[in-house]
Design an enzyme around this catalytic site. Structure first.
Site, PDB file in Angstrom:
ATOM      1  N   ASP A 251      31.296  37.985  30.151  1.00 49.84           N
ATOM      2  CA  ASP A 251      30.224  36.825  30.219  1.00 49.84           C
ATOM      3  C   ASP A 251      30.775  35.925  29.208  1.00 49.84           C
ATOM      4  O   ASP A 251      31.744  36.013  28.305  1.00 49.84           O
ATOM      5  CB  ASP A 251      28.966  36.993  29.635  1.00 49.84           C
ATOM      6  CG  ASP A 251      27.850  36.188  30.002  1.00 49.84           C
ATOM      7  OD1 ASP A 251      27.444  36.214  31.192  1.00 49.84           O
ATOM      8  OD2 ASP A 251      27.740  34.968  29.253  1.00 49.84           O
ATOM      9  N   ASP A 296      27.201  36.802  39.794  1.00 51.29           N
ATOM     10  CA  ASP A 296      25.456  36.314  39.965  1.00 51.29           C
ATOM     11  C   ASP A 296      25.588  35.258  39.035  1.00 51.29           C
ATOM     12  O   ASP A 296      25.415  35.141  37.842  1.00 51.29           O
ATOM     13  CB  ASP A 296      24.987  37.724  39.178  1.00 51.29           C
ATOM     14  CG  ASP A 296      23.305  37.076  39.237  1.00 51.29           C
ATOM     15  OD1 ASP A 296      23.003  36.470  40.226  1.00 51.29           O
ATOM     16  OD2 ASP A 296      22.564  37.433  38.170  1.00 51.29           O
ATOM     17  N   CYS A 349      19.630  33.079  41.555  1.00 57.21           N
ATOM     18  CA  CYS A 349      18.154  33.037  41.866  1.00 57.21           C
ATOM     19  C   CYS A 349      17.667  31.873  42.185  1.00 57.21           C
ATOM     20  O   CYS A 349      16.720  31.246  41.692  1.00 57.21           O
ATOM     21  CB  CYS A 349      17.565  33.718  40.498  1.00 57.21           C
ATOM     22  SG  CYS A 349      18.033  32.669  39.106  1.00 57.21           S
TER      23      CYS A 349
END
Length: 396
Positions: A251, A296, A349
């Site tokens: 990340d 993601d 999402c």
């Protein structure tokens, strides 16, 4: 239900921090609830649920009360009127007519953006991208999200966890089509339960639980989760791999990886390492190394408005444009970490095609045959859980 002064003031304080201070609703509510240890479960539930409800219906409540600026008491009064809660004779509620509030709410039903409480530009964008589907999905996004748990199969079976939770006063029901999911019958804070502290489950929406299995993961593989965040999906991958093989969780924010390390220890995950993405060199060092790659990516978050209703007031067209550019950058740069013959999943999402199918199509075109689409899957908010998109892509 009867309004109490202290809990009503807590709601107003929370609304001021969310709208006036532009802070995230979940963090604000968490902080507000810590202020008064004397509040019982019912008081805490009232503060949290009322705040979220007013945030969700902010535009509607403003319109029907003609509230100006930071007049959050008017919004609370309107919420009470629509929920059959008697208004106390407080100065803050002077001039509020319950009958007028109800009458104005009936009139507002004819205007979709007001009825569904959404900014003009976002309503237009949703209709532009989803057409007739938008109305149904928008309505679903205003429903309260269920609390879903993911069983940590490294430590316990679904049936055994359900029995353990029942002993701890947490009633759940099984979702048979989701192998590791249990849904709370009634909303409550599960983070203080012994079973959570023992690492037997994580809170993770059912739709989010579709992503790790979609990667066709197997024990012993080398897997990179390149946008790991705090690692809900990383931990799911570790469970599916039965702690065999290797997961590299990456990340651009170190604090998220630090949080993931804590969660991994609690969950009993032993096949994971974290890497902070300092620059493009971090990515280059891992070229052609992954059997599976999860991207993601950051997105608008439109698919998770059920649980993050404040996001619709923080989003802007400019932000969505920037996030689309970032998604392409991640796809084209990070894909190099995948081995030839390996599989990667691109997921968001969001429910917007411009962040989903169109991004994948653009990526495949730019890569000129180096990658091919194997499968796509969507979870729509109207199906009961969060909105997610995932694409399974092979490096040829």
């Amino acid at each position: 239900m009867r309004l109490h002064r202290s809990t009503s003031e807590a709601v107003i304080q929370a609304l001021d921090a969310i709208f006036g201070g532009k802070r995230y609703a979940d963090k604000v509510i968490e902080k507000v609830l810590k202020q008064n240890p004397k509040w019982g479960a019912r008081d805490r539930r009232f503060i949290a649920e009322t705040t979220y409800d007013i945030v969700r219906w902010y535009l509607l409540l403003k319109r029907i009360t003609e509230a100006k600026g930071d007049d959050y008491w008017k919004l609370l009064a309107a919420w009470c009127a629509l929920h059959g809660v008697d208004l106390p004779a407080w100065d803050e509620f002077k001039g509020v007519s319950v009958s007028k509030v109800k009458s104005e709410e009936m009139k507002a039903r004819s205007i979709r953006k007001v009825r569904e409480s959404i900014p003009d530009w976002l309503d237009e964008l949703g209709e532009q991208e989803l057409g007739k589907l938008w109305e149904k999905e928008l309505q679903s996004l205003n429903e309260e999200a269920d609390v879903v748990l993911r069983v940590n199969t490294l430590k316990i079976s679904k049936r055994d966890l359900q029995e353990r939770l029942d002993e701890e006063g947490v009633a759940t029901y099984d979702l048979k089509e989701y192998p590791d999911a249990l849904v709370l019958e009634e909303r409550q804070n599960v983070f203080g339960k012994p079973s959570f502290k023992d690492g037997l489950f994580e809170v993770q929406d059912a739709a989010s639980q579709l992503i790790a299995p979609f990667m066709k993961i197997e024990p012993g593989m080398r897997v990179i989760d390149a946008c790991a965040g705090a690692g809900g999906k990383t931990l799911h991958l570790a469970a599916l791999m039965k702690n065999k093989g290797r997961i590299v969780a990456m990340d651009v924010e170190q604090w998220k990886l630090d949080e993931l390390q804590k969660r991994a220890r609690r969950a009993g995950v032993s096949n994971m390492e974290t890497r902070f993405i300092e620059s493009s060199k971090t990515i280059k060092r891992l070229q052609n190394s992954a059997d599976r790659l999860l991207l993601d990516v950051p997105c608008s978050g439109l698919g998770v408005l059920k649980r993050n209703p404040d996001a619709k007031w923080k989003l802007s067209p400019d932000f969505i444009e920037k996030v689309r550019t970032l998604q392409q950058h991640i796809l084209n740069d990070y894909c190099e970490m995948l081995k030839p013959g390996g599989l990667m999943v691109y997921s968001t999402c969001s429910i917007l095609a411009s962040e989903n199918e169109k991004q994948v199509q653009q990526f495949l075109k730019q890569q000129e045959g180096k990658f091919e689409l194997q499968a796509e899957k969507r979870s729509w908010p109207s199906e009961g859980f969060d909105g997610f998109y995932m694409a399974l892509i092979k490096r040829t």
